[in-house]
Design an enzyme around this catalytic site. Structure first.
Site, short mmCIF file in Angstrom:
data_model
loop_
_atom_site.label_atom_id
_atom_site.label_comp_id
_atom_site.label_asym_id
_atom_site.label_seq_id
_atom_site.Cartn_x
_atom_site.Cartn_y
_atom_site.Cartn_z
N GLU A 192 3.94 9.09 -0.67
CA GLU A 192 2.54 9.02 -1.11
C GLU A 192 2.04 10.37 -1.60
OE1 GLU A 192 -0.19 7.75 1.95
OE2 GLU A 192 -1.94 8.21 0.71
N LYS A 227 0.83 10.65 13.65
CA LYS A 227 1.43 11.18 12.42
C LYS A 227 1.93 12.60 12.67
CE LYS A 227 -1.09 8.52 8.97
NZ LYS A 227 -1.90 8.52 7.73
N ASP A 279 -2.65 14.45 7.32
CA ASP A 279 -2.02 13.24 6.79
C ASP A 279 -0.59 13.64 6.43
OD1 ASP A 279 -1.78 10.65 5.97
OD2 ASP A 279 -3.66 10.62 4.91
N GLU A 306 0.86 -1.19 0.00
CA GLU A 306 0.00 0.00 0.00
C GLU A 306 0.90 1.24 0.00
OE1 GLU A 306 -3.53 -0.21 2.15
OE2 GLU A 306 -3.80 1.95 2.37
N GLU A 317 -10.69 4.88 9.08
CA GLU A 317 -10.86 4.54 7.67
C GLU A 317 -11.45 3.13 7.49
OE1 GLU A 317 -7.63 7.39 5.51
OE2 GLU A 317 -6.92 5.37 5.94
C1 BDP Z 1 -3.42 7.44 4.25
C2 BDP Z 1 -3.16 6.47 3.14
C3 BDP Z 1 -3.77 5.12 3.41
C4 BDP Z 1 -3.32 4.63 4.77
C5 BDP Z 1 -3.65 5.67 5.82
C6 BDP Z 1 -3.11 5.30 7.18
O1 BDP Z 1 -3.70 7.00 1.95
O2 BDP Z 1 -3.37 4.25 2.40
O3 BDP Z 1 -3.92 3.42 5.09
O4 BDP Z 1 -3.06 6.89 5.48
O5 BDP Z 1 -2.07 5.83 7.54
O6 BDP Z 1 -2.61 8.54 4.04
O7 BDP Z 1 -3.71 4.51 7.89
#
Ligand code: BDP
Length: 677
Positions: free
Chosen positions: A369, A336, A341, A144, A268
């Protein structure tokens, strides 16, 4: 003999030095027999890791004789070491065998950068106890947000077939002090905890152990239900607790030094304790209790948000801060660096410093990403340091994120720092040769967060390419400029998350999807309209500023004191607002996008001039990626300016390059991400 070799190297055409980047920064030359005889490497201990330290020095160290000594009483060294001169020898002391290994790599690094070790007298102690990579690798071999090919882990071949790559991976990590790894994606498949997979994980752990690396796993919170057939995975239910206790027991039978779990819960769409009306603390503590007898740790992620009316930037704080003091001492909250993000630029997450009684750790993203995947040259040390050095003011001045996360809280005995890896099975490991520098920089900062980005870049360049000044200096400068360049051509002045839906590669400020989650839509973040642009997070808006301590709250909340590089993150600003430069906001935006493009064009020139210093393959590969980066930068600039111009209704300042695309054309671009992974 060495002289002869040197002369020969001058005669061999450069192209013969095929280098594909697979050696990373570990390009040590084996010492010849004569040197090996002259300098002995002495070691008294019979320990596998210590023996490895000796072996590395035996093979590559051409300096003075070295004595490696283990002294378990010097506890303050933790996994660190001392290196001192004693007569004609170097004396290396460590409290743990892995300290000797790190010292060996330290010496080799000094050798590669040409440092003088004559009067060496150093003591190195790592800043963070757990220095961990997070792999977002799936069990089907995909990664991923991975842009360097498929996963390194060959699950189908394991445990029988051990790829030589596993050991090379472990060695590279050990050489920069990384001592832990999470093997699987945070969006975790429960399958990783089945007996079959645990055998495979054990095989990897057995390889990594001799490099001082502990294995962790991402755990799916629904595992008791999915694997154990229980009615649910309610963390307060007896059967669920018992299931985890038994599972943890089974894991430690395979892997006695297993590190613990990383958990993404109620985020998510992932399952979690809230599915049963329980809290993050209930969930984390249940796992922590199961791990405790073995000394294991739970890294519980704070990356949570729901598609509610509430500003996404505020949600982690709202969910976690009230739980301060409720977590077990072997839980670390993994946060984070930014509240949204891994954007090109965000302020630090205000959760740092808001939970005094809870151990906290940073999660960075090395995989790019949101930074052009493995196509763009972006050196991330300045981004990492921006967060680590960020002043939270939570315990008075000096309470930087680094200070908070390197101190223990809530009875925790361990501190930690993590980053999402950019490693895949590509020969170059990271897709872009300069992506290796970001892996390297993370390791070095996890060891010592006070190292400067410049120094880390220098070290990396000398080891990975060459130390020639004419190469080293311009390349270092290019790396140092690269993060601001990407901010400029993608999202200057505090803009964020205006990426194309899902793949996050190109621009899509117009992005919208009927029925889609607003917090996944660019307009949610930029709010462009005829009056201006930006997200109002002040008192008159979402009031996310209130989550920051004073004086930050006031500074961020005030249009005149808010740092311009975060302006549109905190404010909705009128197009005609006068910026520090004297330009209007609209003009400034145009200048920033344009500056970003110009910077990347400079990178191209810098690189092309240095052709004679680099082997053919790596030269051409970087050159070709810089072409993509330049095209992408123009794409970003045109897309964003042409789109925002609809609202600003002002011309792009005439001295700037004109757009070369039509907005309608750009809107039609749909990427097939298979080609970008
Ligand atoms: C987002 C990503 C996703 C991740 C998520 C995460 O797009 O693929 O699963 O963070 O950190 O930025 O859980």
């Amino acid at each position: 003999m060495r002289k002869l070799f040197f002369l020969l190297t001058l005669l061999i055409p450069r192209a013969l030095y095929a280098a594909d980047g697979s050696e990373l920064w570990l390009r040590y030359k084996p010492v010849d027999a004569e040197v090996a005889q002259r300098r002995t490497i002495r070691l008294q201990v019979n320990n596998e890791i210590a023996q490895l330290a000796k072996k590395e020095l035996d093979s590559y160290w051409s300096g003075s004789p070295v004595e490696l000594r283990l002294d378990r009483s010097v506890k303050r060294l933790k996994e660190g070491y001392q290196i001192k001169r004693r007569g004609s020898d170097l004396l290396v002391t460590a409290a743990k065998p892995v300290g000797l290994l790190y010292a060996a790599y330290h010496l080799l690094r000094l050798q590669e950068v040409g440092a003088d070790v004559q009067n060496i007298d150093i003591e190195e102690v790592p800043d963070f106890d757990i220095r961990i990579l997070n792999h977002w690798d799936n069990l089907d071999g995909t990664v991923e947000r991975g842009y360097a090919g498929y996963s390194l882990w060959k699950w189908d071949d394991l445990p029988k077939k051990i790829s030589p790559r596993y050991e090379r991976y472990a060695r590279a990590n050990a050489s920069i002090g990384i001592n832990a790894t999470v093997l699987n994606n945070v969006n975790a498949s429960p399958q990783i905890l089945t007996p079959d997979y645990l055998e495979k994980v054990k095989a990897l752990a057995d390889v990594f152990r001799k490099y001082g690396i502990r294995v962790y796993l991402s755990a799916n919170f629904s595992s008791p239900k999915v694997l154990g057939g229980l009615a649910d995975s309610d963390p307060l239910r007896k059967e669920v607790k018992a299931w985890w206790i038994a599972k943890v027991d089974e894991i430690y039978k395979h892997i006695p030094d297993f590190g613990g779990f990383l958990v993404k819960a109620n985020s998510e769409g992932q399952p979690g304790p809230q599915d049963y009306g329980r809290t993050h603390a209930d969930g984390a503590n249940m796992l922590a209790d199961a791990l405790k007898p073995y000394g294991g740790t739970v890294m519980w992620r704070a990356f949570v948000y729901n598609p509610t009316q509430e500003d996404r930037a505020k949600q982690a704080y709202q969910e976690f801060v009230p739980l301060d003091g409720k977590f077990r001492e072997n839980v670390i909250i993994q946060i984070k660096n930014g509240p949204i993000d891994f954007q090109p630029r965000e302020p630090f997450t205000p959760v740092f410093g808001a939970m005094d009684k809870t151990q906290q750790m940073v999660e960075f993203q090395i995989t790019q990403e949101y930074l052009g995947f493995s196509n763009h040259l972006v050196y991330l040390a300045p981004l990492f340091k921006e967060t680590l050095d960020a002043e939270t003011f939570s315990r008075g001045p000096g309470s930087t994120v680094a200070r908070i996360t390197t101190s223990s809280a809530g009875g925790s005995k361990k501190t930690a720092i993590s980053a999402v890896s950019n490693i895949g099975e590509d020969d170059s490991w990271t897709g872009h040769h300069f992506g290796q520098a970001n892996w390297y920089a993370f390791g070095r900062l996890a060891w010592n967060h006070q190292l400067t980005s410049e120094d880390i870049a220098e070290e990396w360049i000398c080891q990975t390419f060459t130390g020639a000044t004419a190469f080293r200096e311009p390349v270092r400068q290019m790396m140092m400029d690269s993060r601001e360049a990407v901010v400029d051509y993608m999202m200057p002045l505090g803009l964020h998350h205006i990426f194309a839906f899902d793949h996050h590669y190109g621009p899509e400020p117009w992005g919208d999807m009927e029925g889609g989650r607003p917090d996944w839509m660019p307009w949610y973040y930029h709010n462009a309209d005829t009056t201006g642009i930006g997200f109002n997070r002040t008192k008159s808006g979402s009031n996310a500023v209130s989550q920051y301590k004073e004086p930050l709250q006031t500074a961020y909340g005030n249009l005149t004191t808010c740092p311009e590089n975060l302006l549109l993150y905190f404010h909705h600003v009128s197009w005609s607002h006068t910026m520090k430069s004297g330009r209007s906001l609209w003009d400034e935006l145009c200048f920033r996008y344009d500056r970003g493009v110009k910077e990347v064009r400079e990178f191209q020139k810098t690189w092309d001039r240095l052709e004679s210093y680099v082997d053919q393959q790596r030269f051409e590969e970087v050159q070709s990626k810089l072409k993509i980066q330049t095209r992408d930068a123009v794409w970003w600039k045109d897309a964003c300016l042409l789109y925002f111009q609809i609202f600003a209704k002002m011309p792009i300042p005439y001295e700037l390059e004109r757009p070369i695309h039509e907005l309608d054309e750009l809107k039609k671009i749909k990427l097939d991400m298979k080609h970008h992974n």
